[in-house]
Design an enzyme around this catalytic site. Structure first.
Site, PDB file in Angstrom:
ATOM      1  N   TRP A 194       0.852  -1.180   0.000  1.00 48.29           N
ATOM      2  CA  TRP A 194       0.000   0.000   0.000  1.00 48.29           C
ATOM      3  C   TRP A 194       0.901   1.247   0.000  1.00 48.29           C
ATOM      4  CZ3 TRP A 194      -0.098   4.141   3.247  1.00 48.29           C
ATOM      5  CH2 TRP A 194      -1.102   5.082   2.982  1.00 48.29           C
ATOM      6  N   ASP A 371     -15.825  12.165  -3.019  1.00 52.61           N
ATOM      7  CA  ASP A 371     -15.288  10.897  -2.515  1.00 52.61           C
ATOM      8  C   ASP A 371     -16.080  10.441  -1.288  1.00 52.61           C
ATOM      9  OD1 ASP A 371     -13.024   8.968  -1.491  1.00 52.61           O
ATOM     10  OD2 ASP A 371     -12.315   9.633  -3.447  1.00 52.61           O
ATOM     11  N   ASP A 372     -15.474   9.649  -0.468  1.00 53.02           N
ATOM     12  CA  ASP A 372     -16.071   9.010   0.714  1.00 53.02           C
ATOM     13  C   ASP A 372     -16.748  10.033   1.634  1.00 53.02           C
ATOM     14  OD1 ASP A 372     -16.585   7.203   2.719  1.00 53.02           O
ATOM     15  OD2 ASP A 372     -14.520   6.507   2.912  1.00 53.02           O
ATOM     16  N   LYS A 481     -16.439   6.021  -8.654  1.00 52.63           N
ATOM     17  CA  LYS A 481     -15.129   5.556  -8.187  1.00 52.63           C
ATOM     18  C   LYS A 481     -15.422   4.376  -7.267  1.00 52.63           C
ATOM     19  CE  LYS A 481     -11.242   6.835  -5.270  1.00 52.63           C
ATOM     20  NZ  LYS A 481     -10.520   7.894  -4.584  1.00 52.63           N
ATOM     21  N   TRP A 482     -15.087   3.166  -7.723  1.00 54.79           N
ATOM     22  CA  TRP A 482     -15.452   1.919  -7.026  1.00 54.79           C
ATOM     23  C   TRP A 482     -14.255   1.469  -6.200  1.00 54.79           C
ATOM     24  CZ3 TRP A 482     -19.639  -1.671  -8.946  1.00 54.79           C
ATOM     25  CH2 TRP A 482     -19.646  -2.880  -8.256  1.00 54.79           C
ATOM     26  N   ASP A 483     -14.381   1.636  -4.886  1.00 49.63           N
ATOM     27  CA  ASP A 483     -13.249   1.382  -3.986  1.00 49.63           C
ATOM     28  C   ASP A 483     -13.369  -0.009  -3.351  1.00 49.63           C
ATOM     29  OD1 ASP A 483     -10.942   1.951  -2.544  1.00 49.63           O
ATOM     30  OD2 ASP A 483     -11.686   3.855  -1.742  1.00 49.63           O
ATOM     31  N   CYS A 531     -10.572   1.150  -7.911  1.00 50.68           N
ATOM     32  CA  CYS A 531      -9.662   1.621  -6.878  1.00 50.68           C
ATOM     33  C   CYS A 531      -9.688   0.580  -5.780  1.00 50.68           C
ATOM     34  CB  CYS A 531     -10.171   2.966  -6.351  1.00 50.68           C
ATOM     35  SG  CYS A 531      -9.310   3.558  -4.888  1.00 50.68           S
ATOM     36  N   ASP A 553      -2.590   5.325  -3.366  1.00 46.96           N
ATOM     37  CA  ASP A 553      -3.003   6.408  -2.460  1.00 46.96           C
ATOM     38  C   ASP A 553      -1.848   7.365  -2.223  1.00 46.96           C
ATOM     39  OD1 ASP A 553      -5.593   5.697  -2.127  1.00 46.96           O
ATOM     40  OD2 ASP A 553      -5.321   4.685  -0.206  1.00 46.96           O
TER      41      ASP A 553
HETATM   42  C1  DGJ Z   1      -9.058   4.687  -0.472  1.00 43.52           C
HETATM   43  C2  DGJ Z   1      -8.885   5.388  -1.780  1.00 43.52           C
HETATM   44  O1  DGJ Z   1      -7.760   4.922  -2.450  1.00 43.52           O
HETATM   45  C3  DGJ Z   1      -8.827   6.881  -1.542  1.00 43.52           C
HETATM   46  O2  DGJ Z   1      -8.583   7.571  -2.728  1.00 43.52           O
HETATM   47  C4  DGJ Z   1     -10.140   7.297  -0.940  1.00 43.52           C
HETATM   48  O3  DGJ Z   1     -11.168   7.097  -1.853  1.00 43.52           O
HETATM   49  C5  DGJ Z   1     -10.402   6.538   0.335  1.00 43.52           C
HETATM   50  N1  DGJ Z   1     -10.285   5.122   0.145  1.00 43.52           N
HETATM   51  C6  DGJ Z   1     -11.773   6.848   0.866  1.00 43.52           C
HETATM   52  O4  DGJ Z   1     -12.116   6.087   1.951  1.00 43.52           O
END
Ligand code: DGJ
Length: 743
Positions: A194, A371-372, A481-483, A531, A553
């Site tokens: 990471w 985002d989140d 944006k699918w995390d 993502c 990230d």
């Molecule tokens: C991890 C992602 O890689 C970030 O860009 C962001 O979207 C956070 N999660 C949000 O919790």
């Protein structure tokens, strides 16, 4: 089936495409299959024992060339049985096999011997299917082959079918095995963690096996399913521009494994597919299992040539199209985005996001992504995941006012989701604690305070598809944006009988792909980013359904040079999102200029992710100018031929890249200085890929060329004499960029 064709019919062309010729053909006389595409020929044949044997993979042969019929290896010693040393296309674990099997099965009666022989084949456009069958049991394996006429990249996969009267268990199933000629090689693969994904790892290929894998349920940050094996005279000395390279990429977003092995007789093979660790797929009578696709290619032009082929293949053949780009040869370059994450984290509100949107629009940004933090009771990472309703405190009137605002500013709107996850502190988990991966009466290991929903379950799949469909129906959303922010633990699926529960490794990922495909069908203009806490889910499987990825990230612009360099060995800059964020950077506390940060991100698909409400007028002006300059040359940067002129790896003092568009009318050069030492000037950049006869004018995007450099000169000049930088291009974390336009 052509098994019964008369021997007089020598070559049978399955497909002959007029442009770049591509063909798949079978010679009944020599029992030889041959695929030609681009500059590549791939040949395999049926040897006298009935095994399907690889015979040639490399530079294209003349149509008239014939290989001698396939012959198994001789028994060099009693310890080297030909079954093991002969390079078989898809070898069963049986007889005496000591190398990696493609397929390993346990039958209901305890038999574990599987020996696959040629049975039949069928032609299909651009390729062929070859059926193998066990020598006595009704296990059929159909090997699928296709070759791309432009790049010569092969797509290989297998369908395993049991016609046994009782269930059998597949313990190991590869998509394909690739065999290389005996030789000395350097192995290249991508490792990371990471915040530090896509390190190019290079090592001499030696006797034994190198295992590259993920056991995590998804692709993973730690290794990526890509390899490149380069022929070298001196092991370890890989070359960017020269030498033969065989490379491959596995299209699977679940647990995977690639084994690169050199046997005791120096033969090299690369086997990849489902990770056999904890694998056990029960096939009932008549059932089939489809493996992922393992893509493989060949270049005679070093690692640079290999990645240019892969980039082109991904852009033309893998990446999805929207309704607006349907039928077009290339996907649309990505919109320049603004993303709220590093500016506001979970603290998203209608007023705060609207203010950021106004600033973003003034910069010339195309897409605003929230985002989140917008849903459920999401204030930090310990609550709300799974509850996909709009948080009323933050957005009292729903998302519509913000989306309307964004549209009024001539941007489209994107939204963050993490559909496969749940916080135990959520209404969803309280209602359905059985929906997560778990073993009953065992602890459920949390990571980032979340658990993984078992997407293999039909009810979970329907829930995820249902809420995403509703979200897209009720809101004018252009982009998701699918995390996916953790890996699996306790991968139980207790709805199924114990013997079948390991199917989760296949069914989860198949359902993920199914949801993505269905969403794209129902919402054909919606675009999606893959993502996973950065670059944890990037592979040629997910890329069939997603338009872009988040590589890391880690947005430190200096670290990003290395991450992006590694990424580019396997993946096109088209999908490589890169945001400009704050300085000093939160991770390394490093201070860099805005121009340096912008240029680092402009090597891929540009985004801004800082709190631009706090930017000075001067910063806003710099960003606006560079976004406008980027828009003008973006197709060249993200879809052109990439040349890695100087690698940033290993703390290199300098680095540089160049891209050239396909008709060689434009080129873009980026140059970065880490830290000037001993007053050294930047090396003269000998450019590549230009038309030597054409005249090109150099225009700075940022920085200056040397006062001695001509404004206009031939491609031959820029490639042989090179582009010389301004003498003052020195210091720490400096960047320059230039465009060359054909006159
Ligand atoms: C991890 C992602 O890689 C970030 O860009 C962001 O979207 C956070 N999660 C949000 O919790």
């Amino acid at each position: 089936m052509l098994k019964t064709l008369p021997a007089t019919l020598l070559f049978c062309f399955a497909a002959l495409l007029p442009a770049q010729s591509s063909a798949a053909r079978f010679d009944m006389g020599t029992k030889e299959f041959r695929l030609d595409g681009g500059n590549v020929t791939y040949v395999f044949g049926v040897n006298p024992r009935g095994e399907l044997q690889q015979m040639y993979w490399g530079a294209r042969l003349a149509d008239s060339d014939k290989l001698s019929p396939a012959q198994p290896m001789r028994e060099v010693a009693s310890f080297d049985p030909p079954y093991s040393t002969t390079p078989q296309e898809y070898v069963g674990w049986g007889a005496g096999l000591y190398v990696e099997p493609a397929l390993k099965i346990t039958f209901a009666d305890g038999n574990r011997d599987l020996v696959l022989h040629y049975d039949s084949h069928t032609d299909k456009p651009g390729g062929l299917d070859v059926v193998l069958k066990d020598i006595s049991r009704p296990i059929y394996v159909t090997l699928h082959y296709a070759i791309d006429p432009e790049t010569g990249i092969l797509a290989r996969s297998a369908t395993i079918e049991s016609r046994e009267s009782a269930p059998v268990t597949i313990e190991q199933a590869a998509a394909a095995a690739w065999a290389l000629p005996r030789g000395q090689y350097t192995l290249n693969y991508l490792t990371g963690r990471w915040g530090g994904e896509y390190n190019l790892t290079q090592e001499p290929l030696q006797h034994g096996a190198r295992v590259i894998e993920s056991r995590r349920g998804s692709t993973g940050h730690q290794a990526n399913p890509w390899f490149a094996v380069q022929s070298v005279t001196q092991p370890g000395a890989a070359d960017e521009d020269h030498g033969e390279v065989w490379f491959g990429a596995l299209g699977w977003s679940g647990s995977w494994r690639i084994v690169v092995e050199q046997d005791q007789l120096d033969a090299v093979r690369v086997t990849g597919g489902f990770n056999p660790f904890d694998f056990g797929y029960v096939l009932k009578p008549g059932e089939k299992l489809d493996t992922p696709i393992f893509y493989g290619g060949y270049s005679a032009h070093g690692l640079g040539g290999a990645s240019r082929l892969l980039h082109s293949f991904e852009n033309h053949n893998i990446l999805p199209r929207t309704a607006k780009t349907a039928g077009q040869p290339l996907p649309k370059p990505r919109p320049v985005i603004y993303n709220s994450w590093e500016a506001t984290e979970y603290n998203v509100t209608e007023t705060g996001q609207s203010a950021l949107a106004e600033k973003a629009a003034a910069l010339g940004i195309d897409r605003f992504v929230m985002d989140d933090g917008w849903f459920g009771q999401r204030k930090v990472d310990n609550a709300g995941l799974g509850d996909w309703y709009v948080n009323k405190e933050k957005f009292p009137n729903g998302l519509k006012p913000l989306i309307d605002k964004v549209h009024s500013l001539h941007m489209d709107f994107g939204l963050w989701v993490e559909p496969e996850m749940v916080n135990p502190n959520s209404d969803l988990y309280r209602a359905h604690p059985d929906w997560v991966l778990n073993f009953p009466n065992r602890p459920r290991s949390e990571a980032r305070n979340q658990l993984v929903l078992n997407l293999a379950r039909t009810d979970v799949r329907d829930y995820v598809l249902g809420f995403l469909d509703k979200l897209l129906n009720e809101n004018d959303i252009a982009f998701l944006k699918w995390d996916y922010n953790r890996n699996w633990s306790e991968p139980g699926w207790d709805q199924l009988p114990p013997a079948e529960q390991k199917k989760v490794y296949v069914a989860f990922t198949q359902n993920l792909y199914g949801i993505l495909a269905e969403l794209r069908k129902r919402h054909p203009n919606v675009e999606i980013e893959s993502c996973s806490g950065g670059g944890g889910r990037v592979d040629l499987g997910i890329l069939r359904y997603t338009d872009e990825v988040w590589p890391s990230d880690n947005t430190d612009p200096f670290d990003r040079l290395t991450i992006q360099d590694g990424f580019s060995y396997a993946y096109t800059p088209q999908i490589m999102m890169a945001w400009v964020t704050a300085s000093p950077h939160w991770l390394n506390k490093r201070t860099t200029s805005l121009a340096y940060r912008m240029l680092s991100s402009m090597q891929g698909s540009l985004g801004i992710g800082d709190n631009i409400a706090k930017w000075s007028d001067q910063d806003l002006a710099v960003a606006k100018r560079l976004i406008a300059a980027y828009h003008e040359v973006q197709p060249t940067i993200v879809q052109g031929d990439l040349y890695r002129l100087i690698s940033p790896r290993n703390g290199s003092e300098f680095s540089a890249t160049q891209t050239v568009n396909h008709d060689k009318t434009q080129s873009v050069v980026f140059a970065f200085i880490h830290s000037t030492q001993e007053g050294r000037g930047f090396p003269i950049l000998k450019l590549k890929g230009l038309d030597p006869q054409a005249q090109y004018t150099v225009t700075p995007i940022e920085g200056k060329a040397s006062h001695n450099a001509p404004a206009t000169a031939s491609g031959a000049f820029w490639m042989n004499h090179g582009l010389d930088m301004d003498d003052n291009f020195r210091g720490d974390f400096q960047a320059a960029a230039f465009r060359l336009d054909r006159k």
